[in-house]
Write an enzyme that holds these catalytic residues in place. Structure first.
Site, PDB file in Angstrom:
ATOM      1  N   GLY A 121       0.791  -1.239   0.022  1.00 34.41           N
ATOM      2  CA  GLY A 121       0.140   0.021  -0.056  1.00 34.41           C
ATOM      3  C   GLY A 121       1.018   1.247  -0.156  1.00 34.41           C
ATOM      4  N   CYS A 122       0.314   2.401  -0.199  1.00 37.19           N
ATOM      5  CA  CYS A 122       0.898   3.468  -0.199  1.00 37.19           C
ATOM      6  C   CYS A 122       0.135   4.820   0.148  1.00 37.19           C
ATOM      7  CB  CYS A 122       1.699   3.917  -1.547  1.00 37.19           C
ATOM      8  SG  CYS A 122       3.001   2.747  -1.885  1.00 37.19           S
ATOM      9  N   THR A 123       0.459   6.022   0.434  1.00 34.06           N
ATOM     10  CA  THR A 123      -0.081   7.093   0.489  1.00 34.06           C
ATOM     11  C   THR A 123       0.706   8.042  -0.362  1.00 34.06           C
ATOM     12  OG1 THR A 123      -0.960   6.773   2.842  1.00 34.06           O
ATOM     13  CG2 THR A 123      -0.992   8.917   1.834  1.00 34.06           C
ATOM     14  N   ARG A 295      -6.087   5.760   6.701  1.00 33.37           N
ATOM     15  CA  ARG A 295      -5.064   6.489   6.194  1.00 33.37           C
ATOM     16  C   ARG A 295      -5.436   7.813   5.458  1.00 33.37           C
ATOM     17  NH1 ARG A 295      -2.062   2.801   2.499  1.00 33.37           N
ATOM     18  NH2 ARG A 295      -4.233   2.247   2.069  1.00 33.37           N
TER      19      ARG A 295
END
Length: 355
Positions: A121-123, A295
């Site tokens: 995952g990432c932001t 998030r």
């Protein structure tokens, strides 16, 4: 340079004492491709076998025979330059070419439906402040967190002594998932879950394995000179697997989240400061669908709390450092400001690996 020094001094002490910067390398594009990554490999030899073995655990068993067999055969479909770089990495590391290629196409093979995906995952955040500055923040979250922290590197790709583009990547990995063309635009990739195993495999055959996404991002950074050209390329080109590609530029409203299917853009979501849409937040969910990702919710709340008027690089670091935007799977955080006069130096200095 003075402006850069002032900005760096203003970065908050949110980064804990254990945070560290990734090793920095210059990849000389004037050198033979087979030699470019030799120093990177030499400096990380002790970690490489463990990374490869751990990677194998995340390829579903039904796919493993196909993936490793295909990986040893498909490098001939890549550009000659990428082929030679991969062969050089294999030679210097002593690992089979199939394992090196497999590492580099892991996202494309594994980006299938959420029920089978490993912890990836990432932001990514793009914001335009009241002074018109575009700021691009990024946390990379990955299940092999501790292993990847040891092989995360910052690379300046140099030709004729000049930085052409920069990227955050990993030893063994000559593609780019987070990068910047100085003075023009920055880009980050987030995983998008859509479809099943067979969809990715069929698309890989259809494209003849020519466009693993990390190689494509690197190609765009090298060959597309402007934000507009980059967004067009990221929106139209056939790729193996779905993704979110987040791009930030240097002019008003130059920020966009491109939600990609395998063929082209499924959705393009731009900044629109005139409509008070001064920031974009992407994690791993379609922005037009209802979802409860903590998030994203937390990042949006923090951005609104900080506000546009005084938002700056320090503010972006604060958002990226807020739990759960920053979490146990976060490998590194970075802030890119492509419009800065010293944007390449700033990118290198404003990246940190979490303890």
């Amino acid at each position: 340079m003075l402006l850069l020094q002032i900005i760096l001094l203003l970065l908050p002490v949110i980064c804990s004492a254990g945070d560290r910067k990734p090793r920095h390398y210059e990849i000389n594009l004037d050198e033979p491709p087979s030699q470019r990554w030799n120093q990177v490999i030499k400096d990380h030899l002790e970690y490489l076998p463990g990374v490869v073995e751990e990677t194998k655990k995340y390829i579903p068993k039904p796919l493993q025979p196909f993936v490793w067999w295909a990986a040893s055969k498909i490098d001939r479909y890549f550009t000659t330059e990428i082929q030679e770089e991969l062969k050089g990495i294999a030679s210097e590391s002593g690992l089979p070419i199939g394992e090196i290629v497999g590492m580099n196409i892991l996202y494309d093979v594994a980006a299938f439906d959420r029920r089978h995906i490993f912890g990836l995952g990432c932001t990514s955040i793009v914001a335009q402040n009241s002074a018109g500055q575009i700021i691009h923040g990024r946390n990379l979250d990955y299940d092999m967190t501790e292993l990847l922290k040891n092989i995360t590197i910052h690379v300046d790709f140099v030709r004729n002594g000049t930085i052409q583009y920069s990227g955050l990547t990993f030893a063994l990995y000559n593609g780019v998932l987070t990068g910047q063309r100085p003075g023009e635009y920055s880009v980050s990739l987030n995983a998008r879950y859509s479809g099943a195993y067979i969809d990715n495999i069929l698309m890989e055959f259809y494209t003849k394995f020519k466009r693993p996404v990390s190689f494509f991002i690197r190609d765009v950074l090298e060959n597309q000179a402007t934000y507009t050209e980059a967004v067009d390329a990221f929106s139209r080109t056939h790729l193996f697997s779905p993704s979110y590609i987040i791009v930030a530029g240097i002019k008003k409203n130059e920020g966009v989240v491109i939600s990609r299917n395998r063929w082209s853009a499924a959705n393009v979501y731009p900044l629109n400061v005139d409509a008070n849409q001064w920031f974009l937040v992407e994690t791993n969910f379609d922005n037009w669908k209802k979802q409860g990702d903590d998030r994203r919710i937390t990042a949006i709340q923090k951005l609104k709390e900080l506000g546009r008027r005084n938002f700056d690089e320090k503010s972006m670091v604060e958002v990226l450092s807020t739990v759960p935007v920053r979490n146990n799977l976060t490998v590194f955080s970075t802030v890119m400001v492509p419009g800065l006069p010293d944007s390449a130096d700033y990118f290198r200095q404003s990246t940190w690996i979490l303890p």
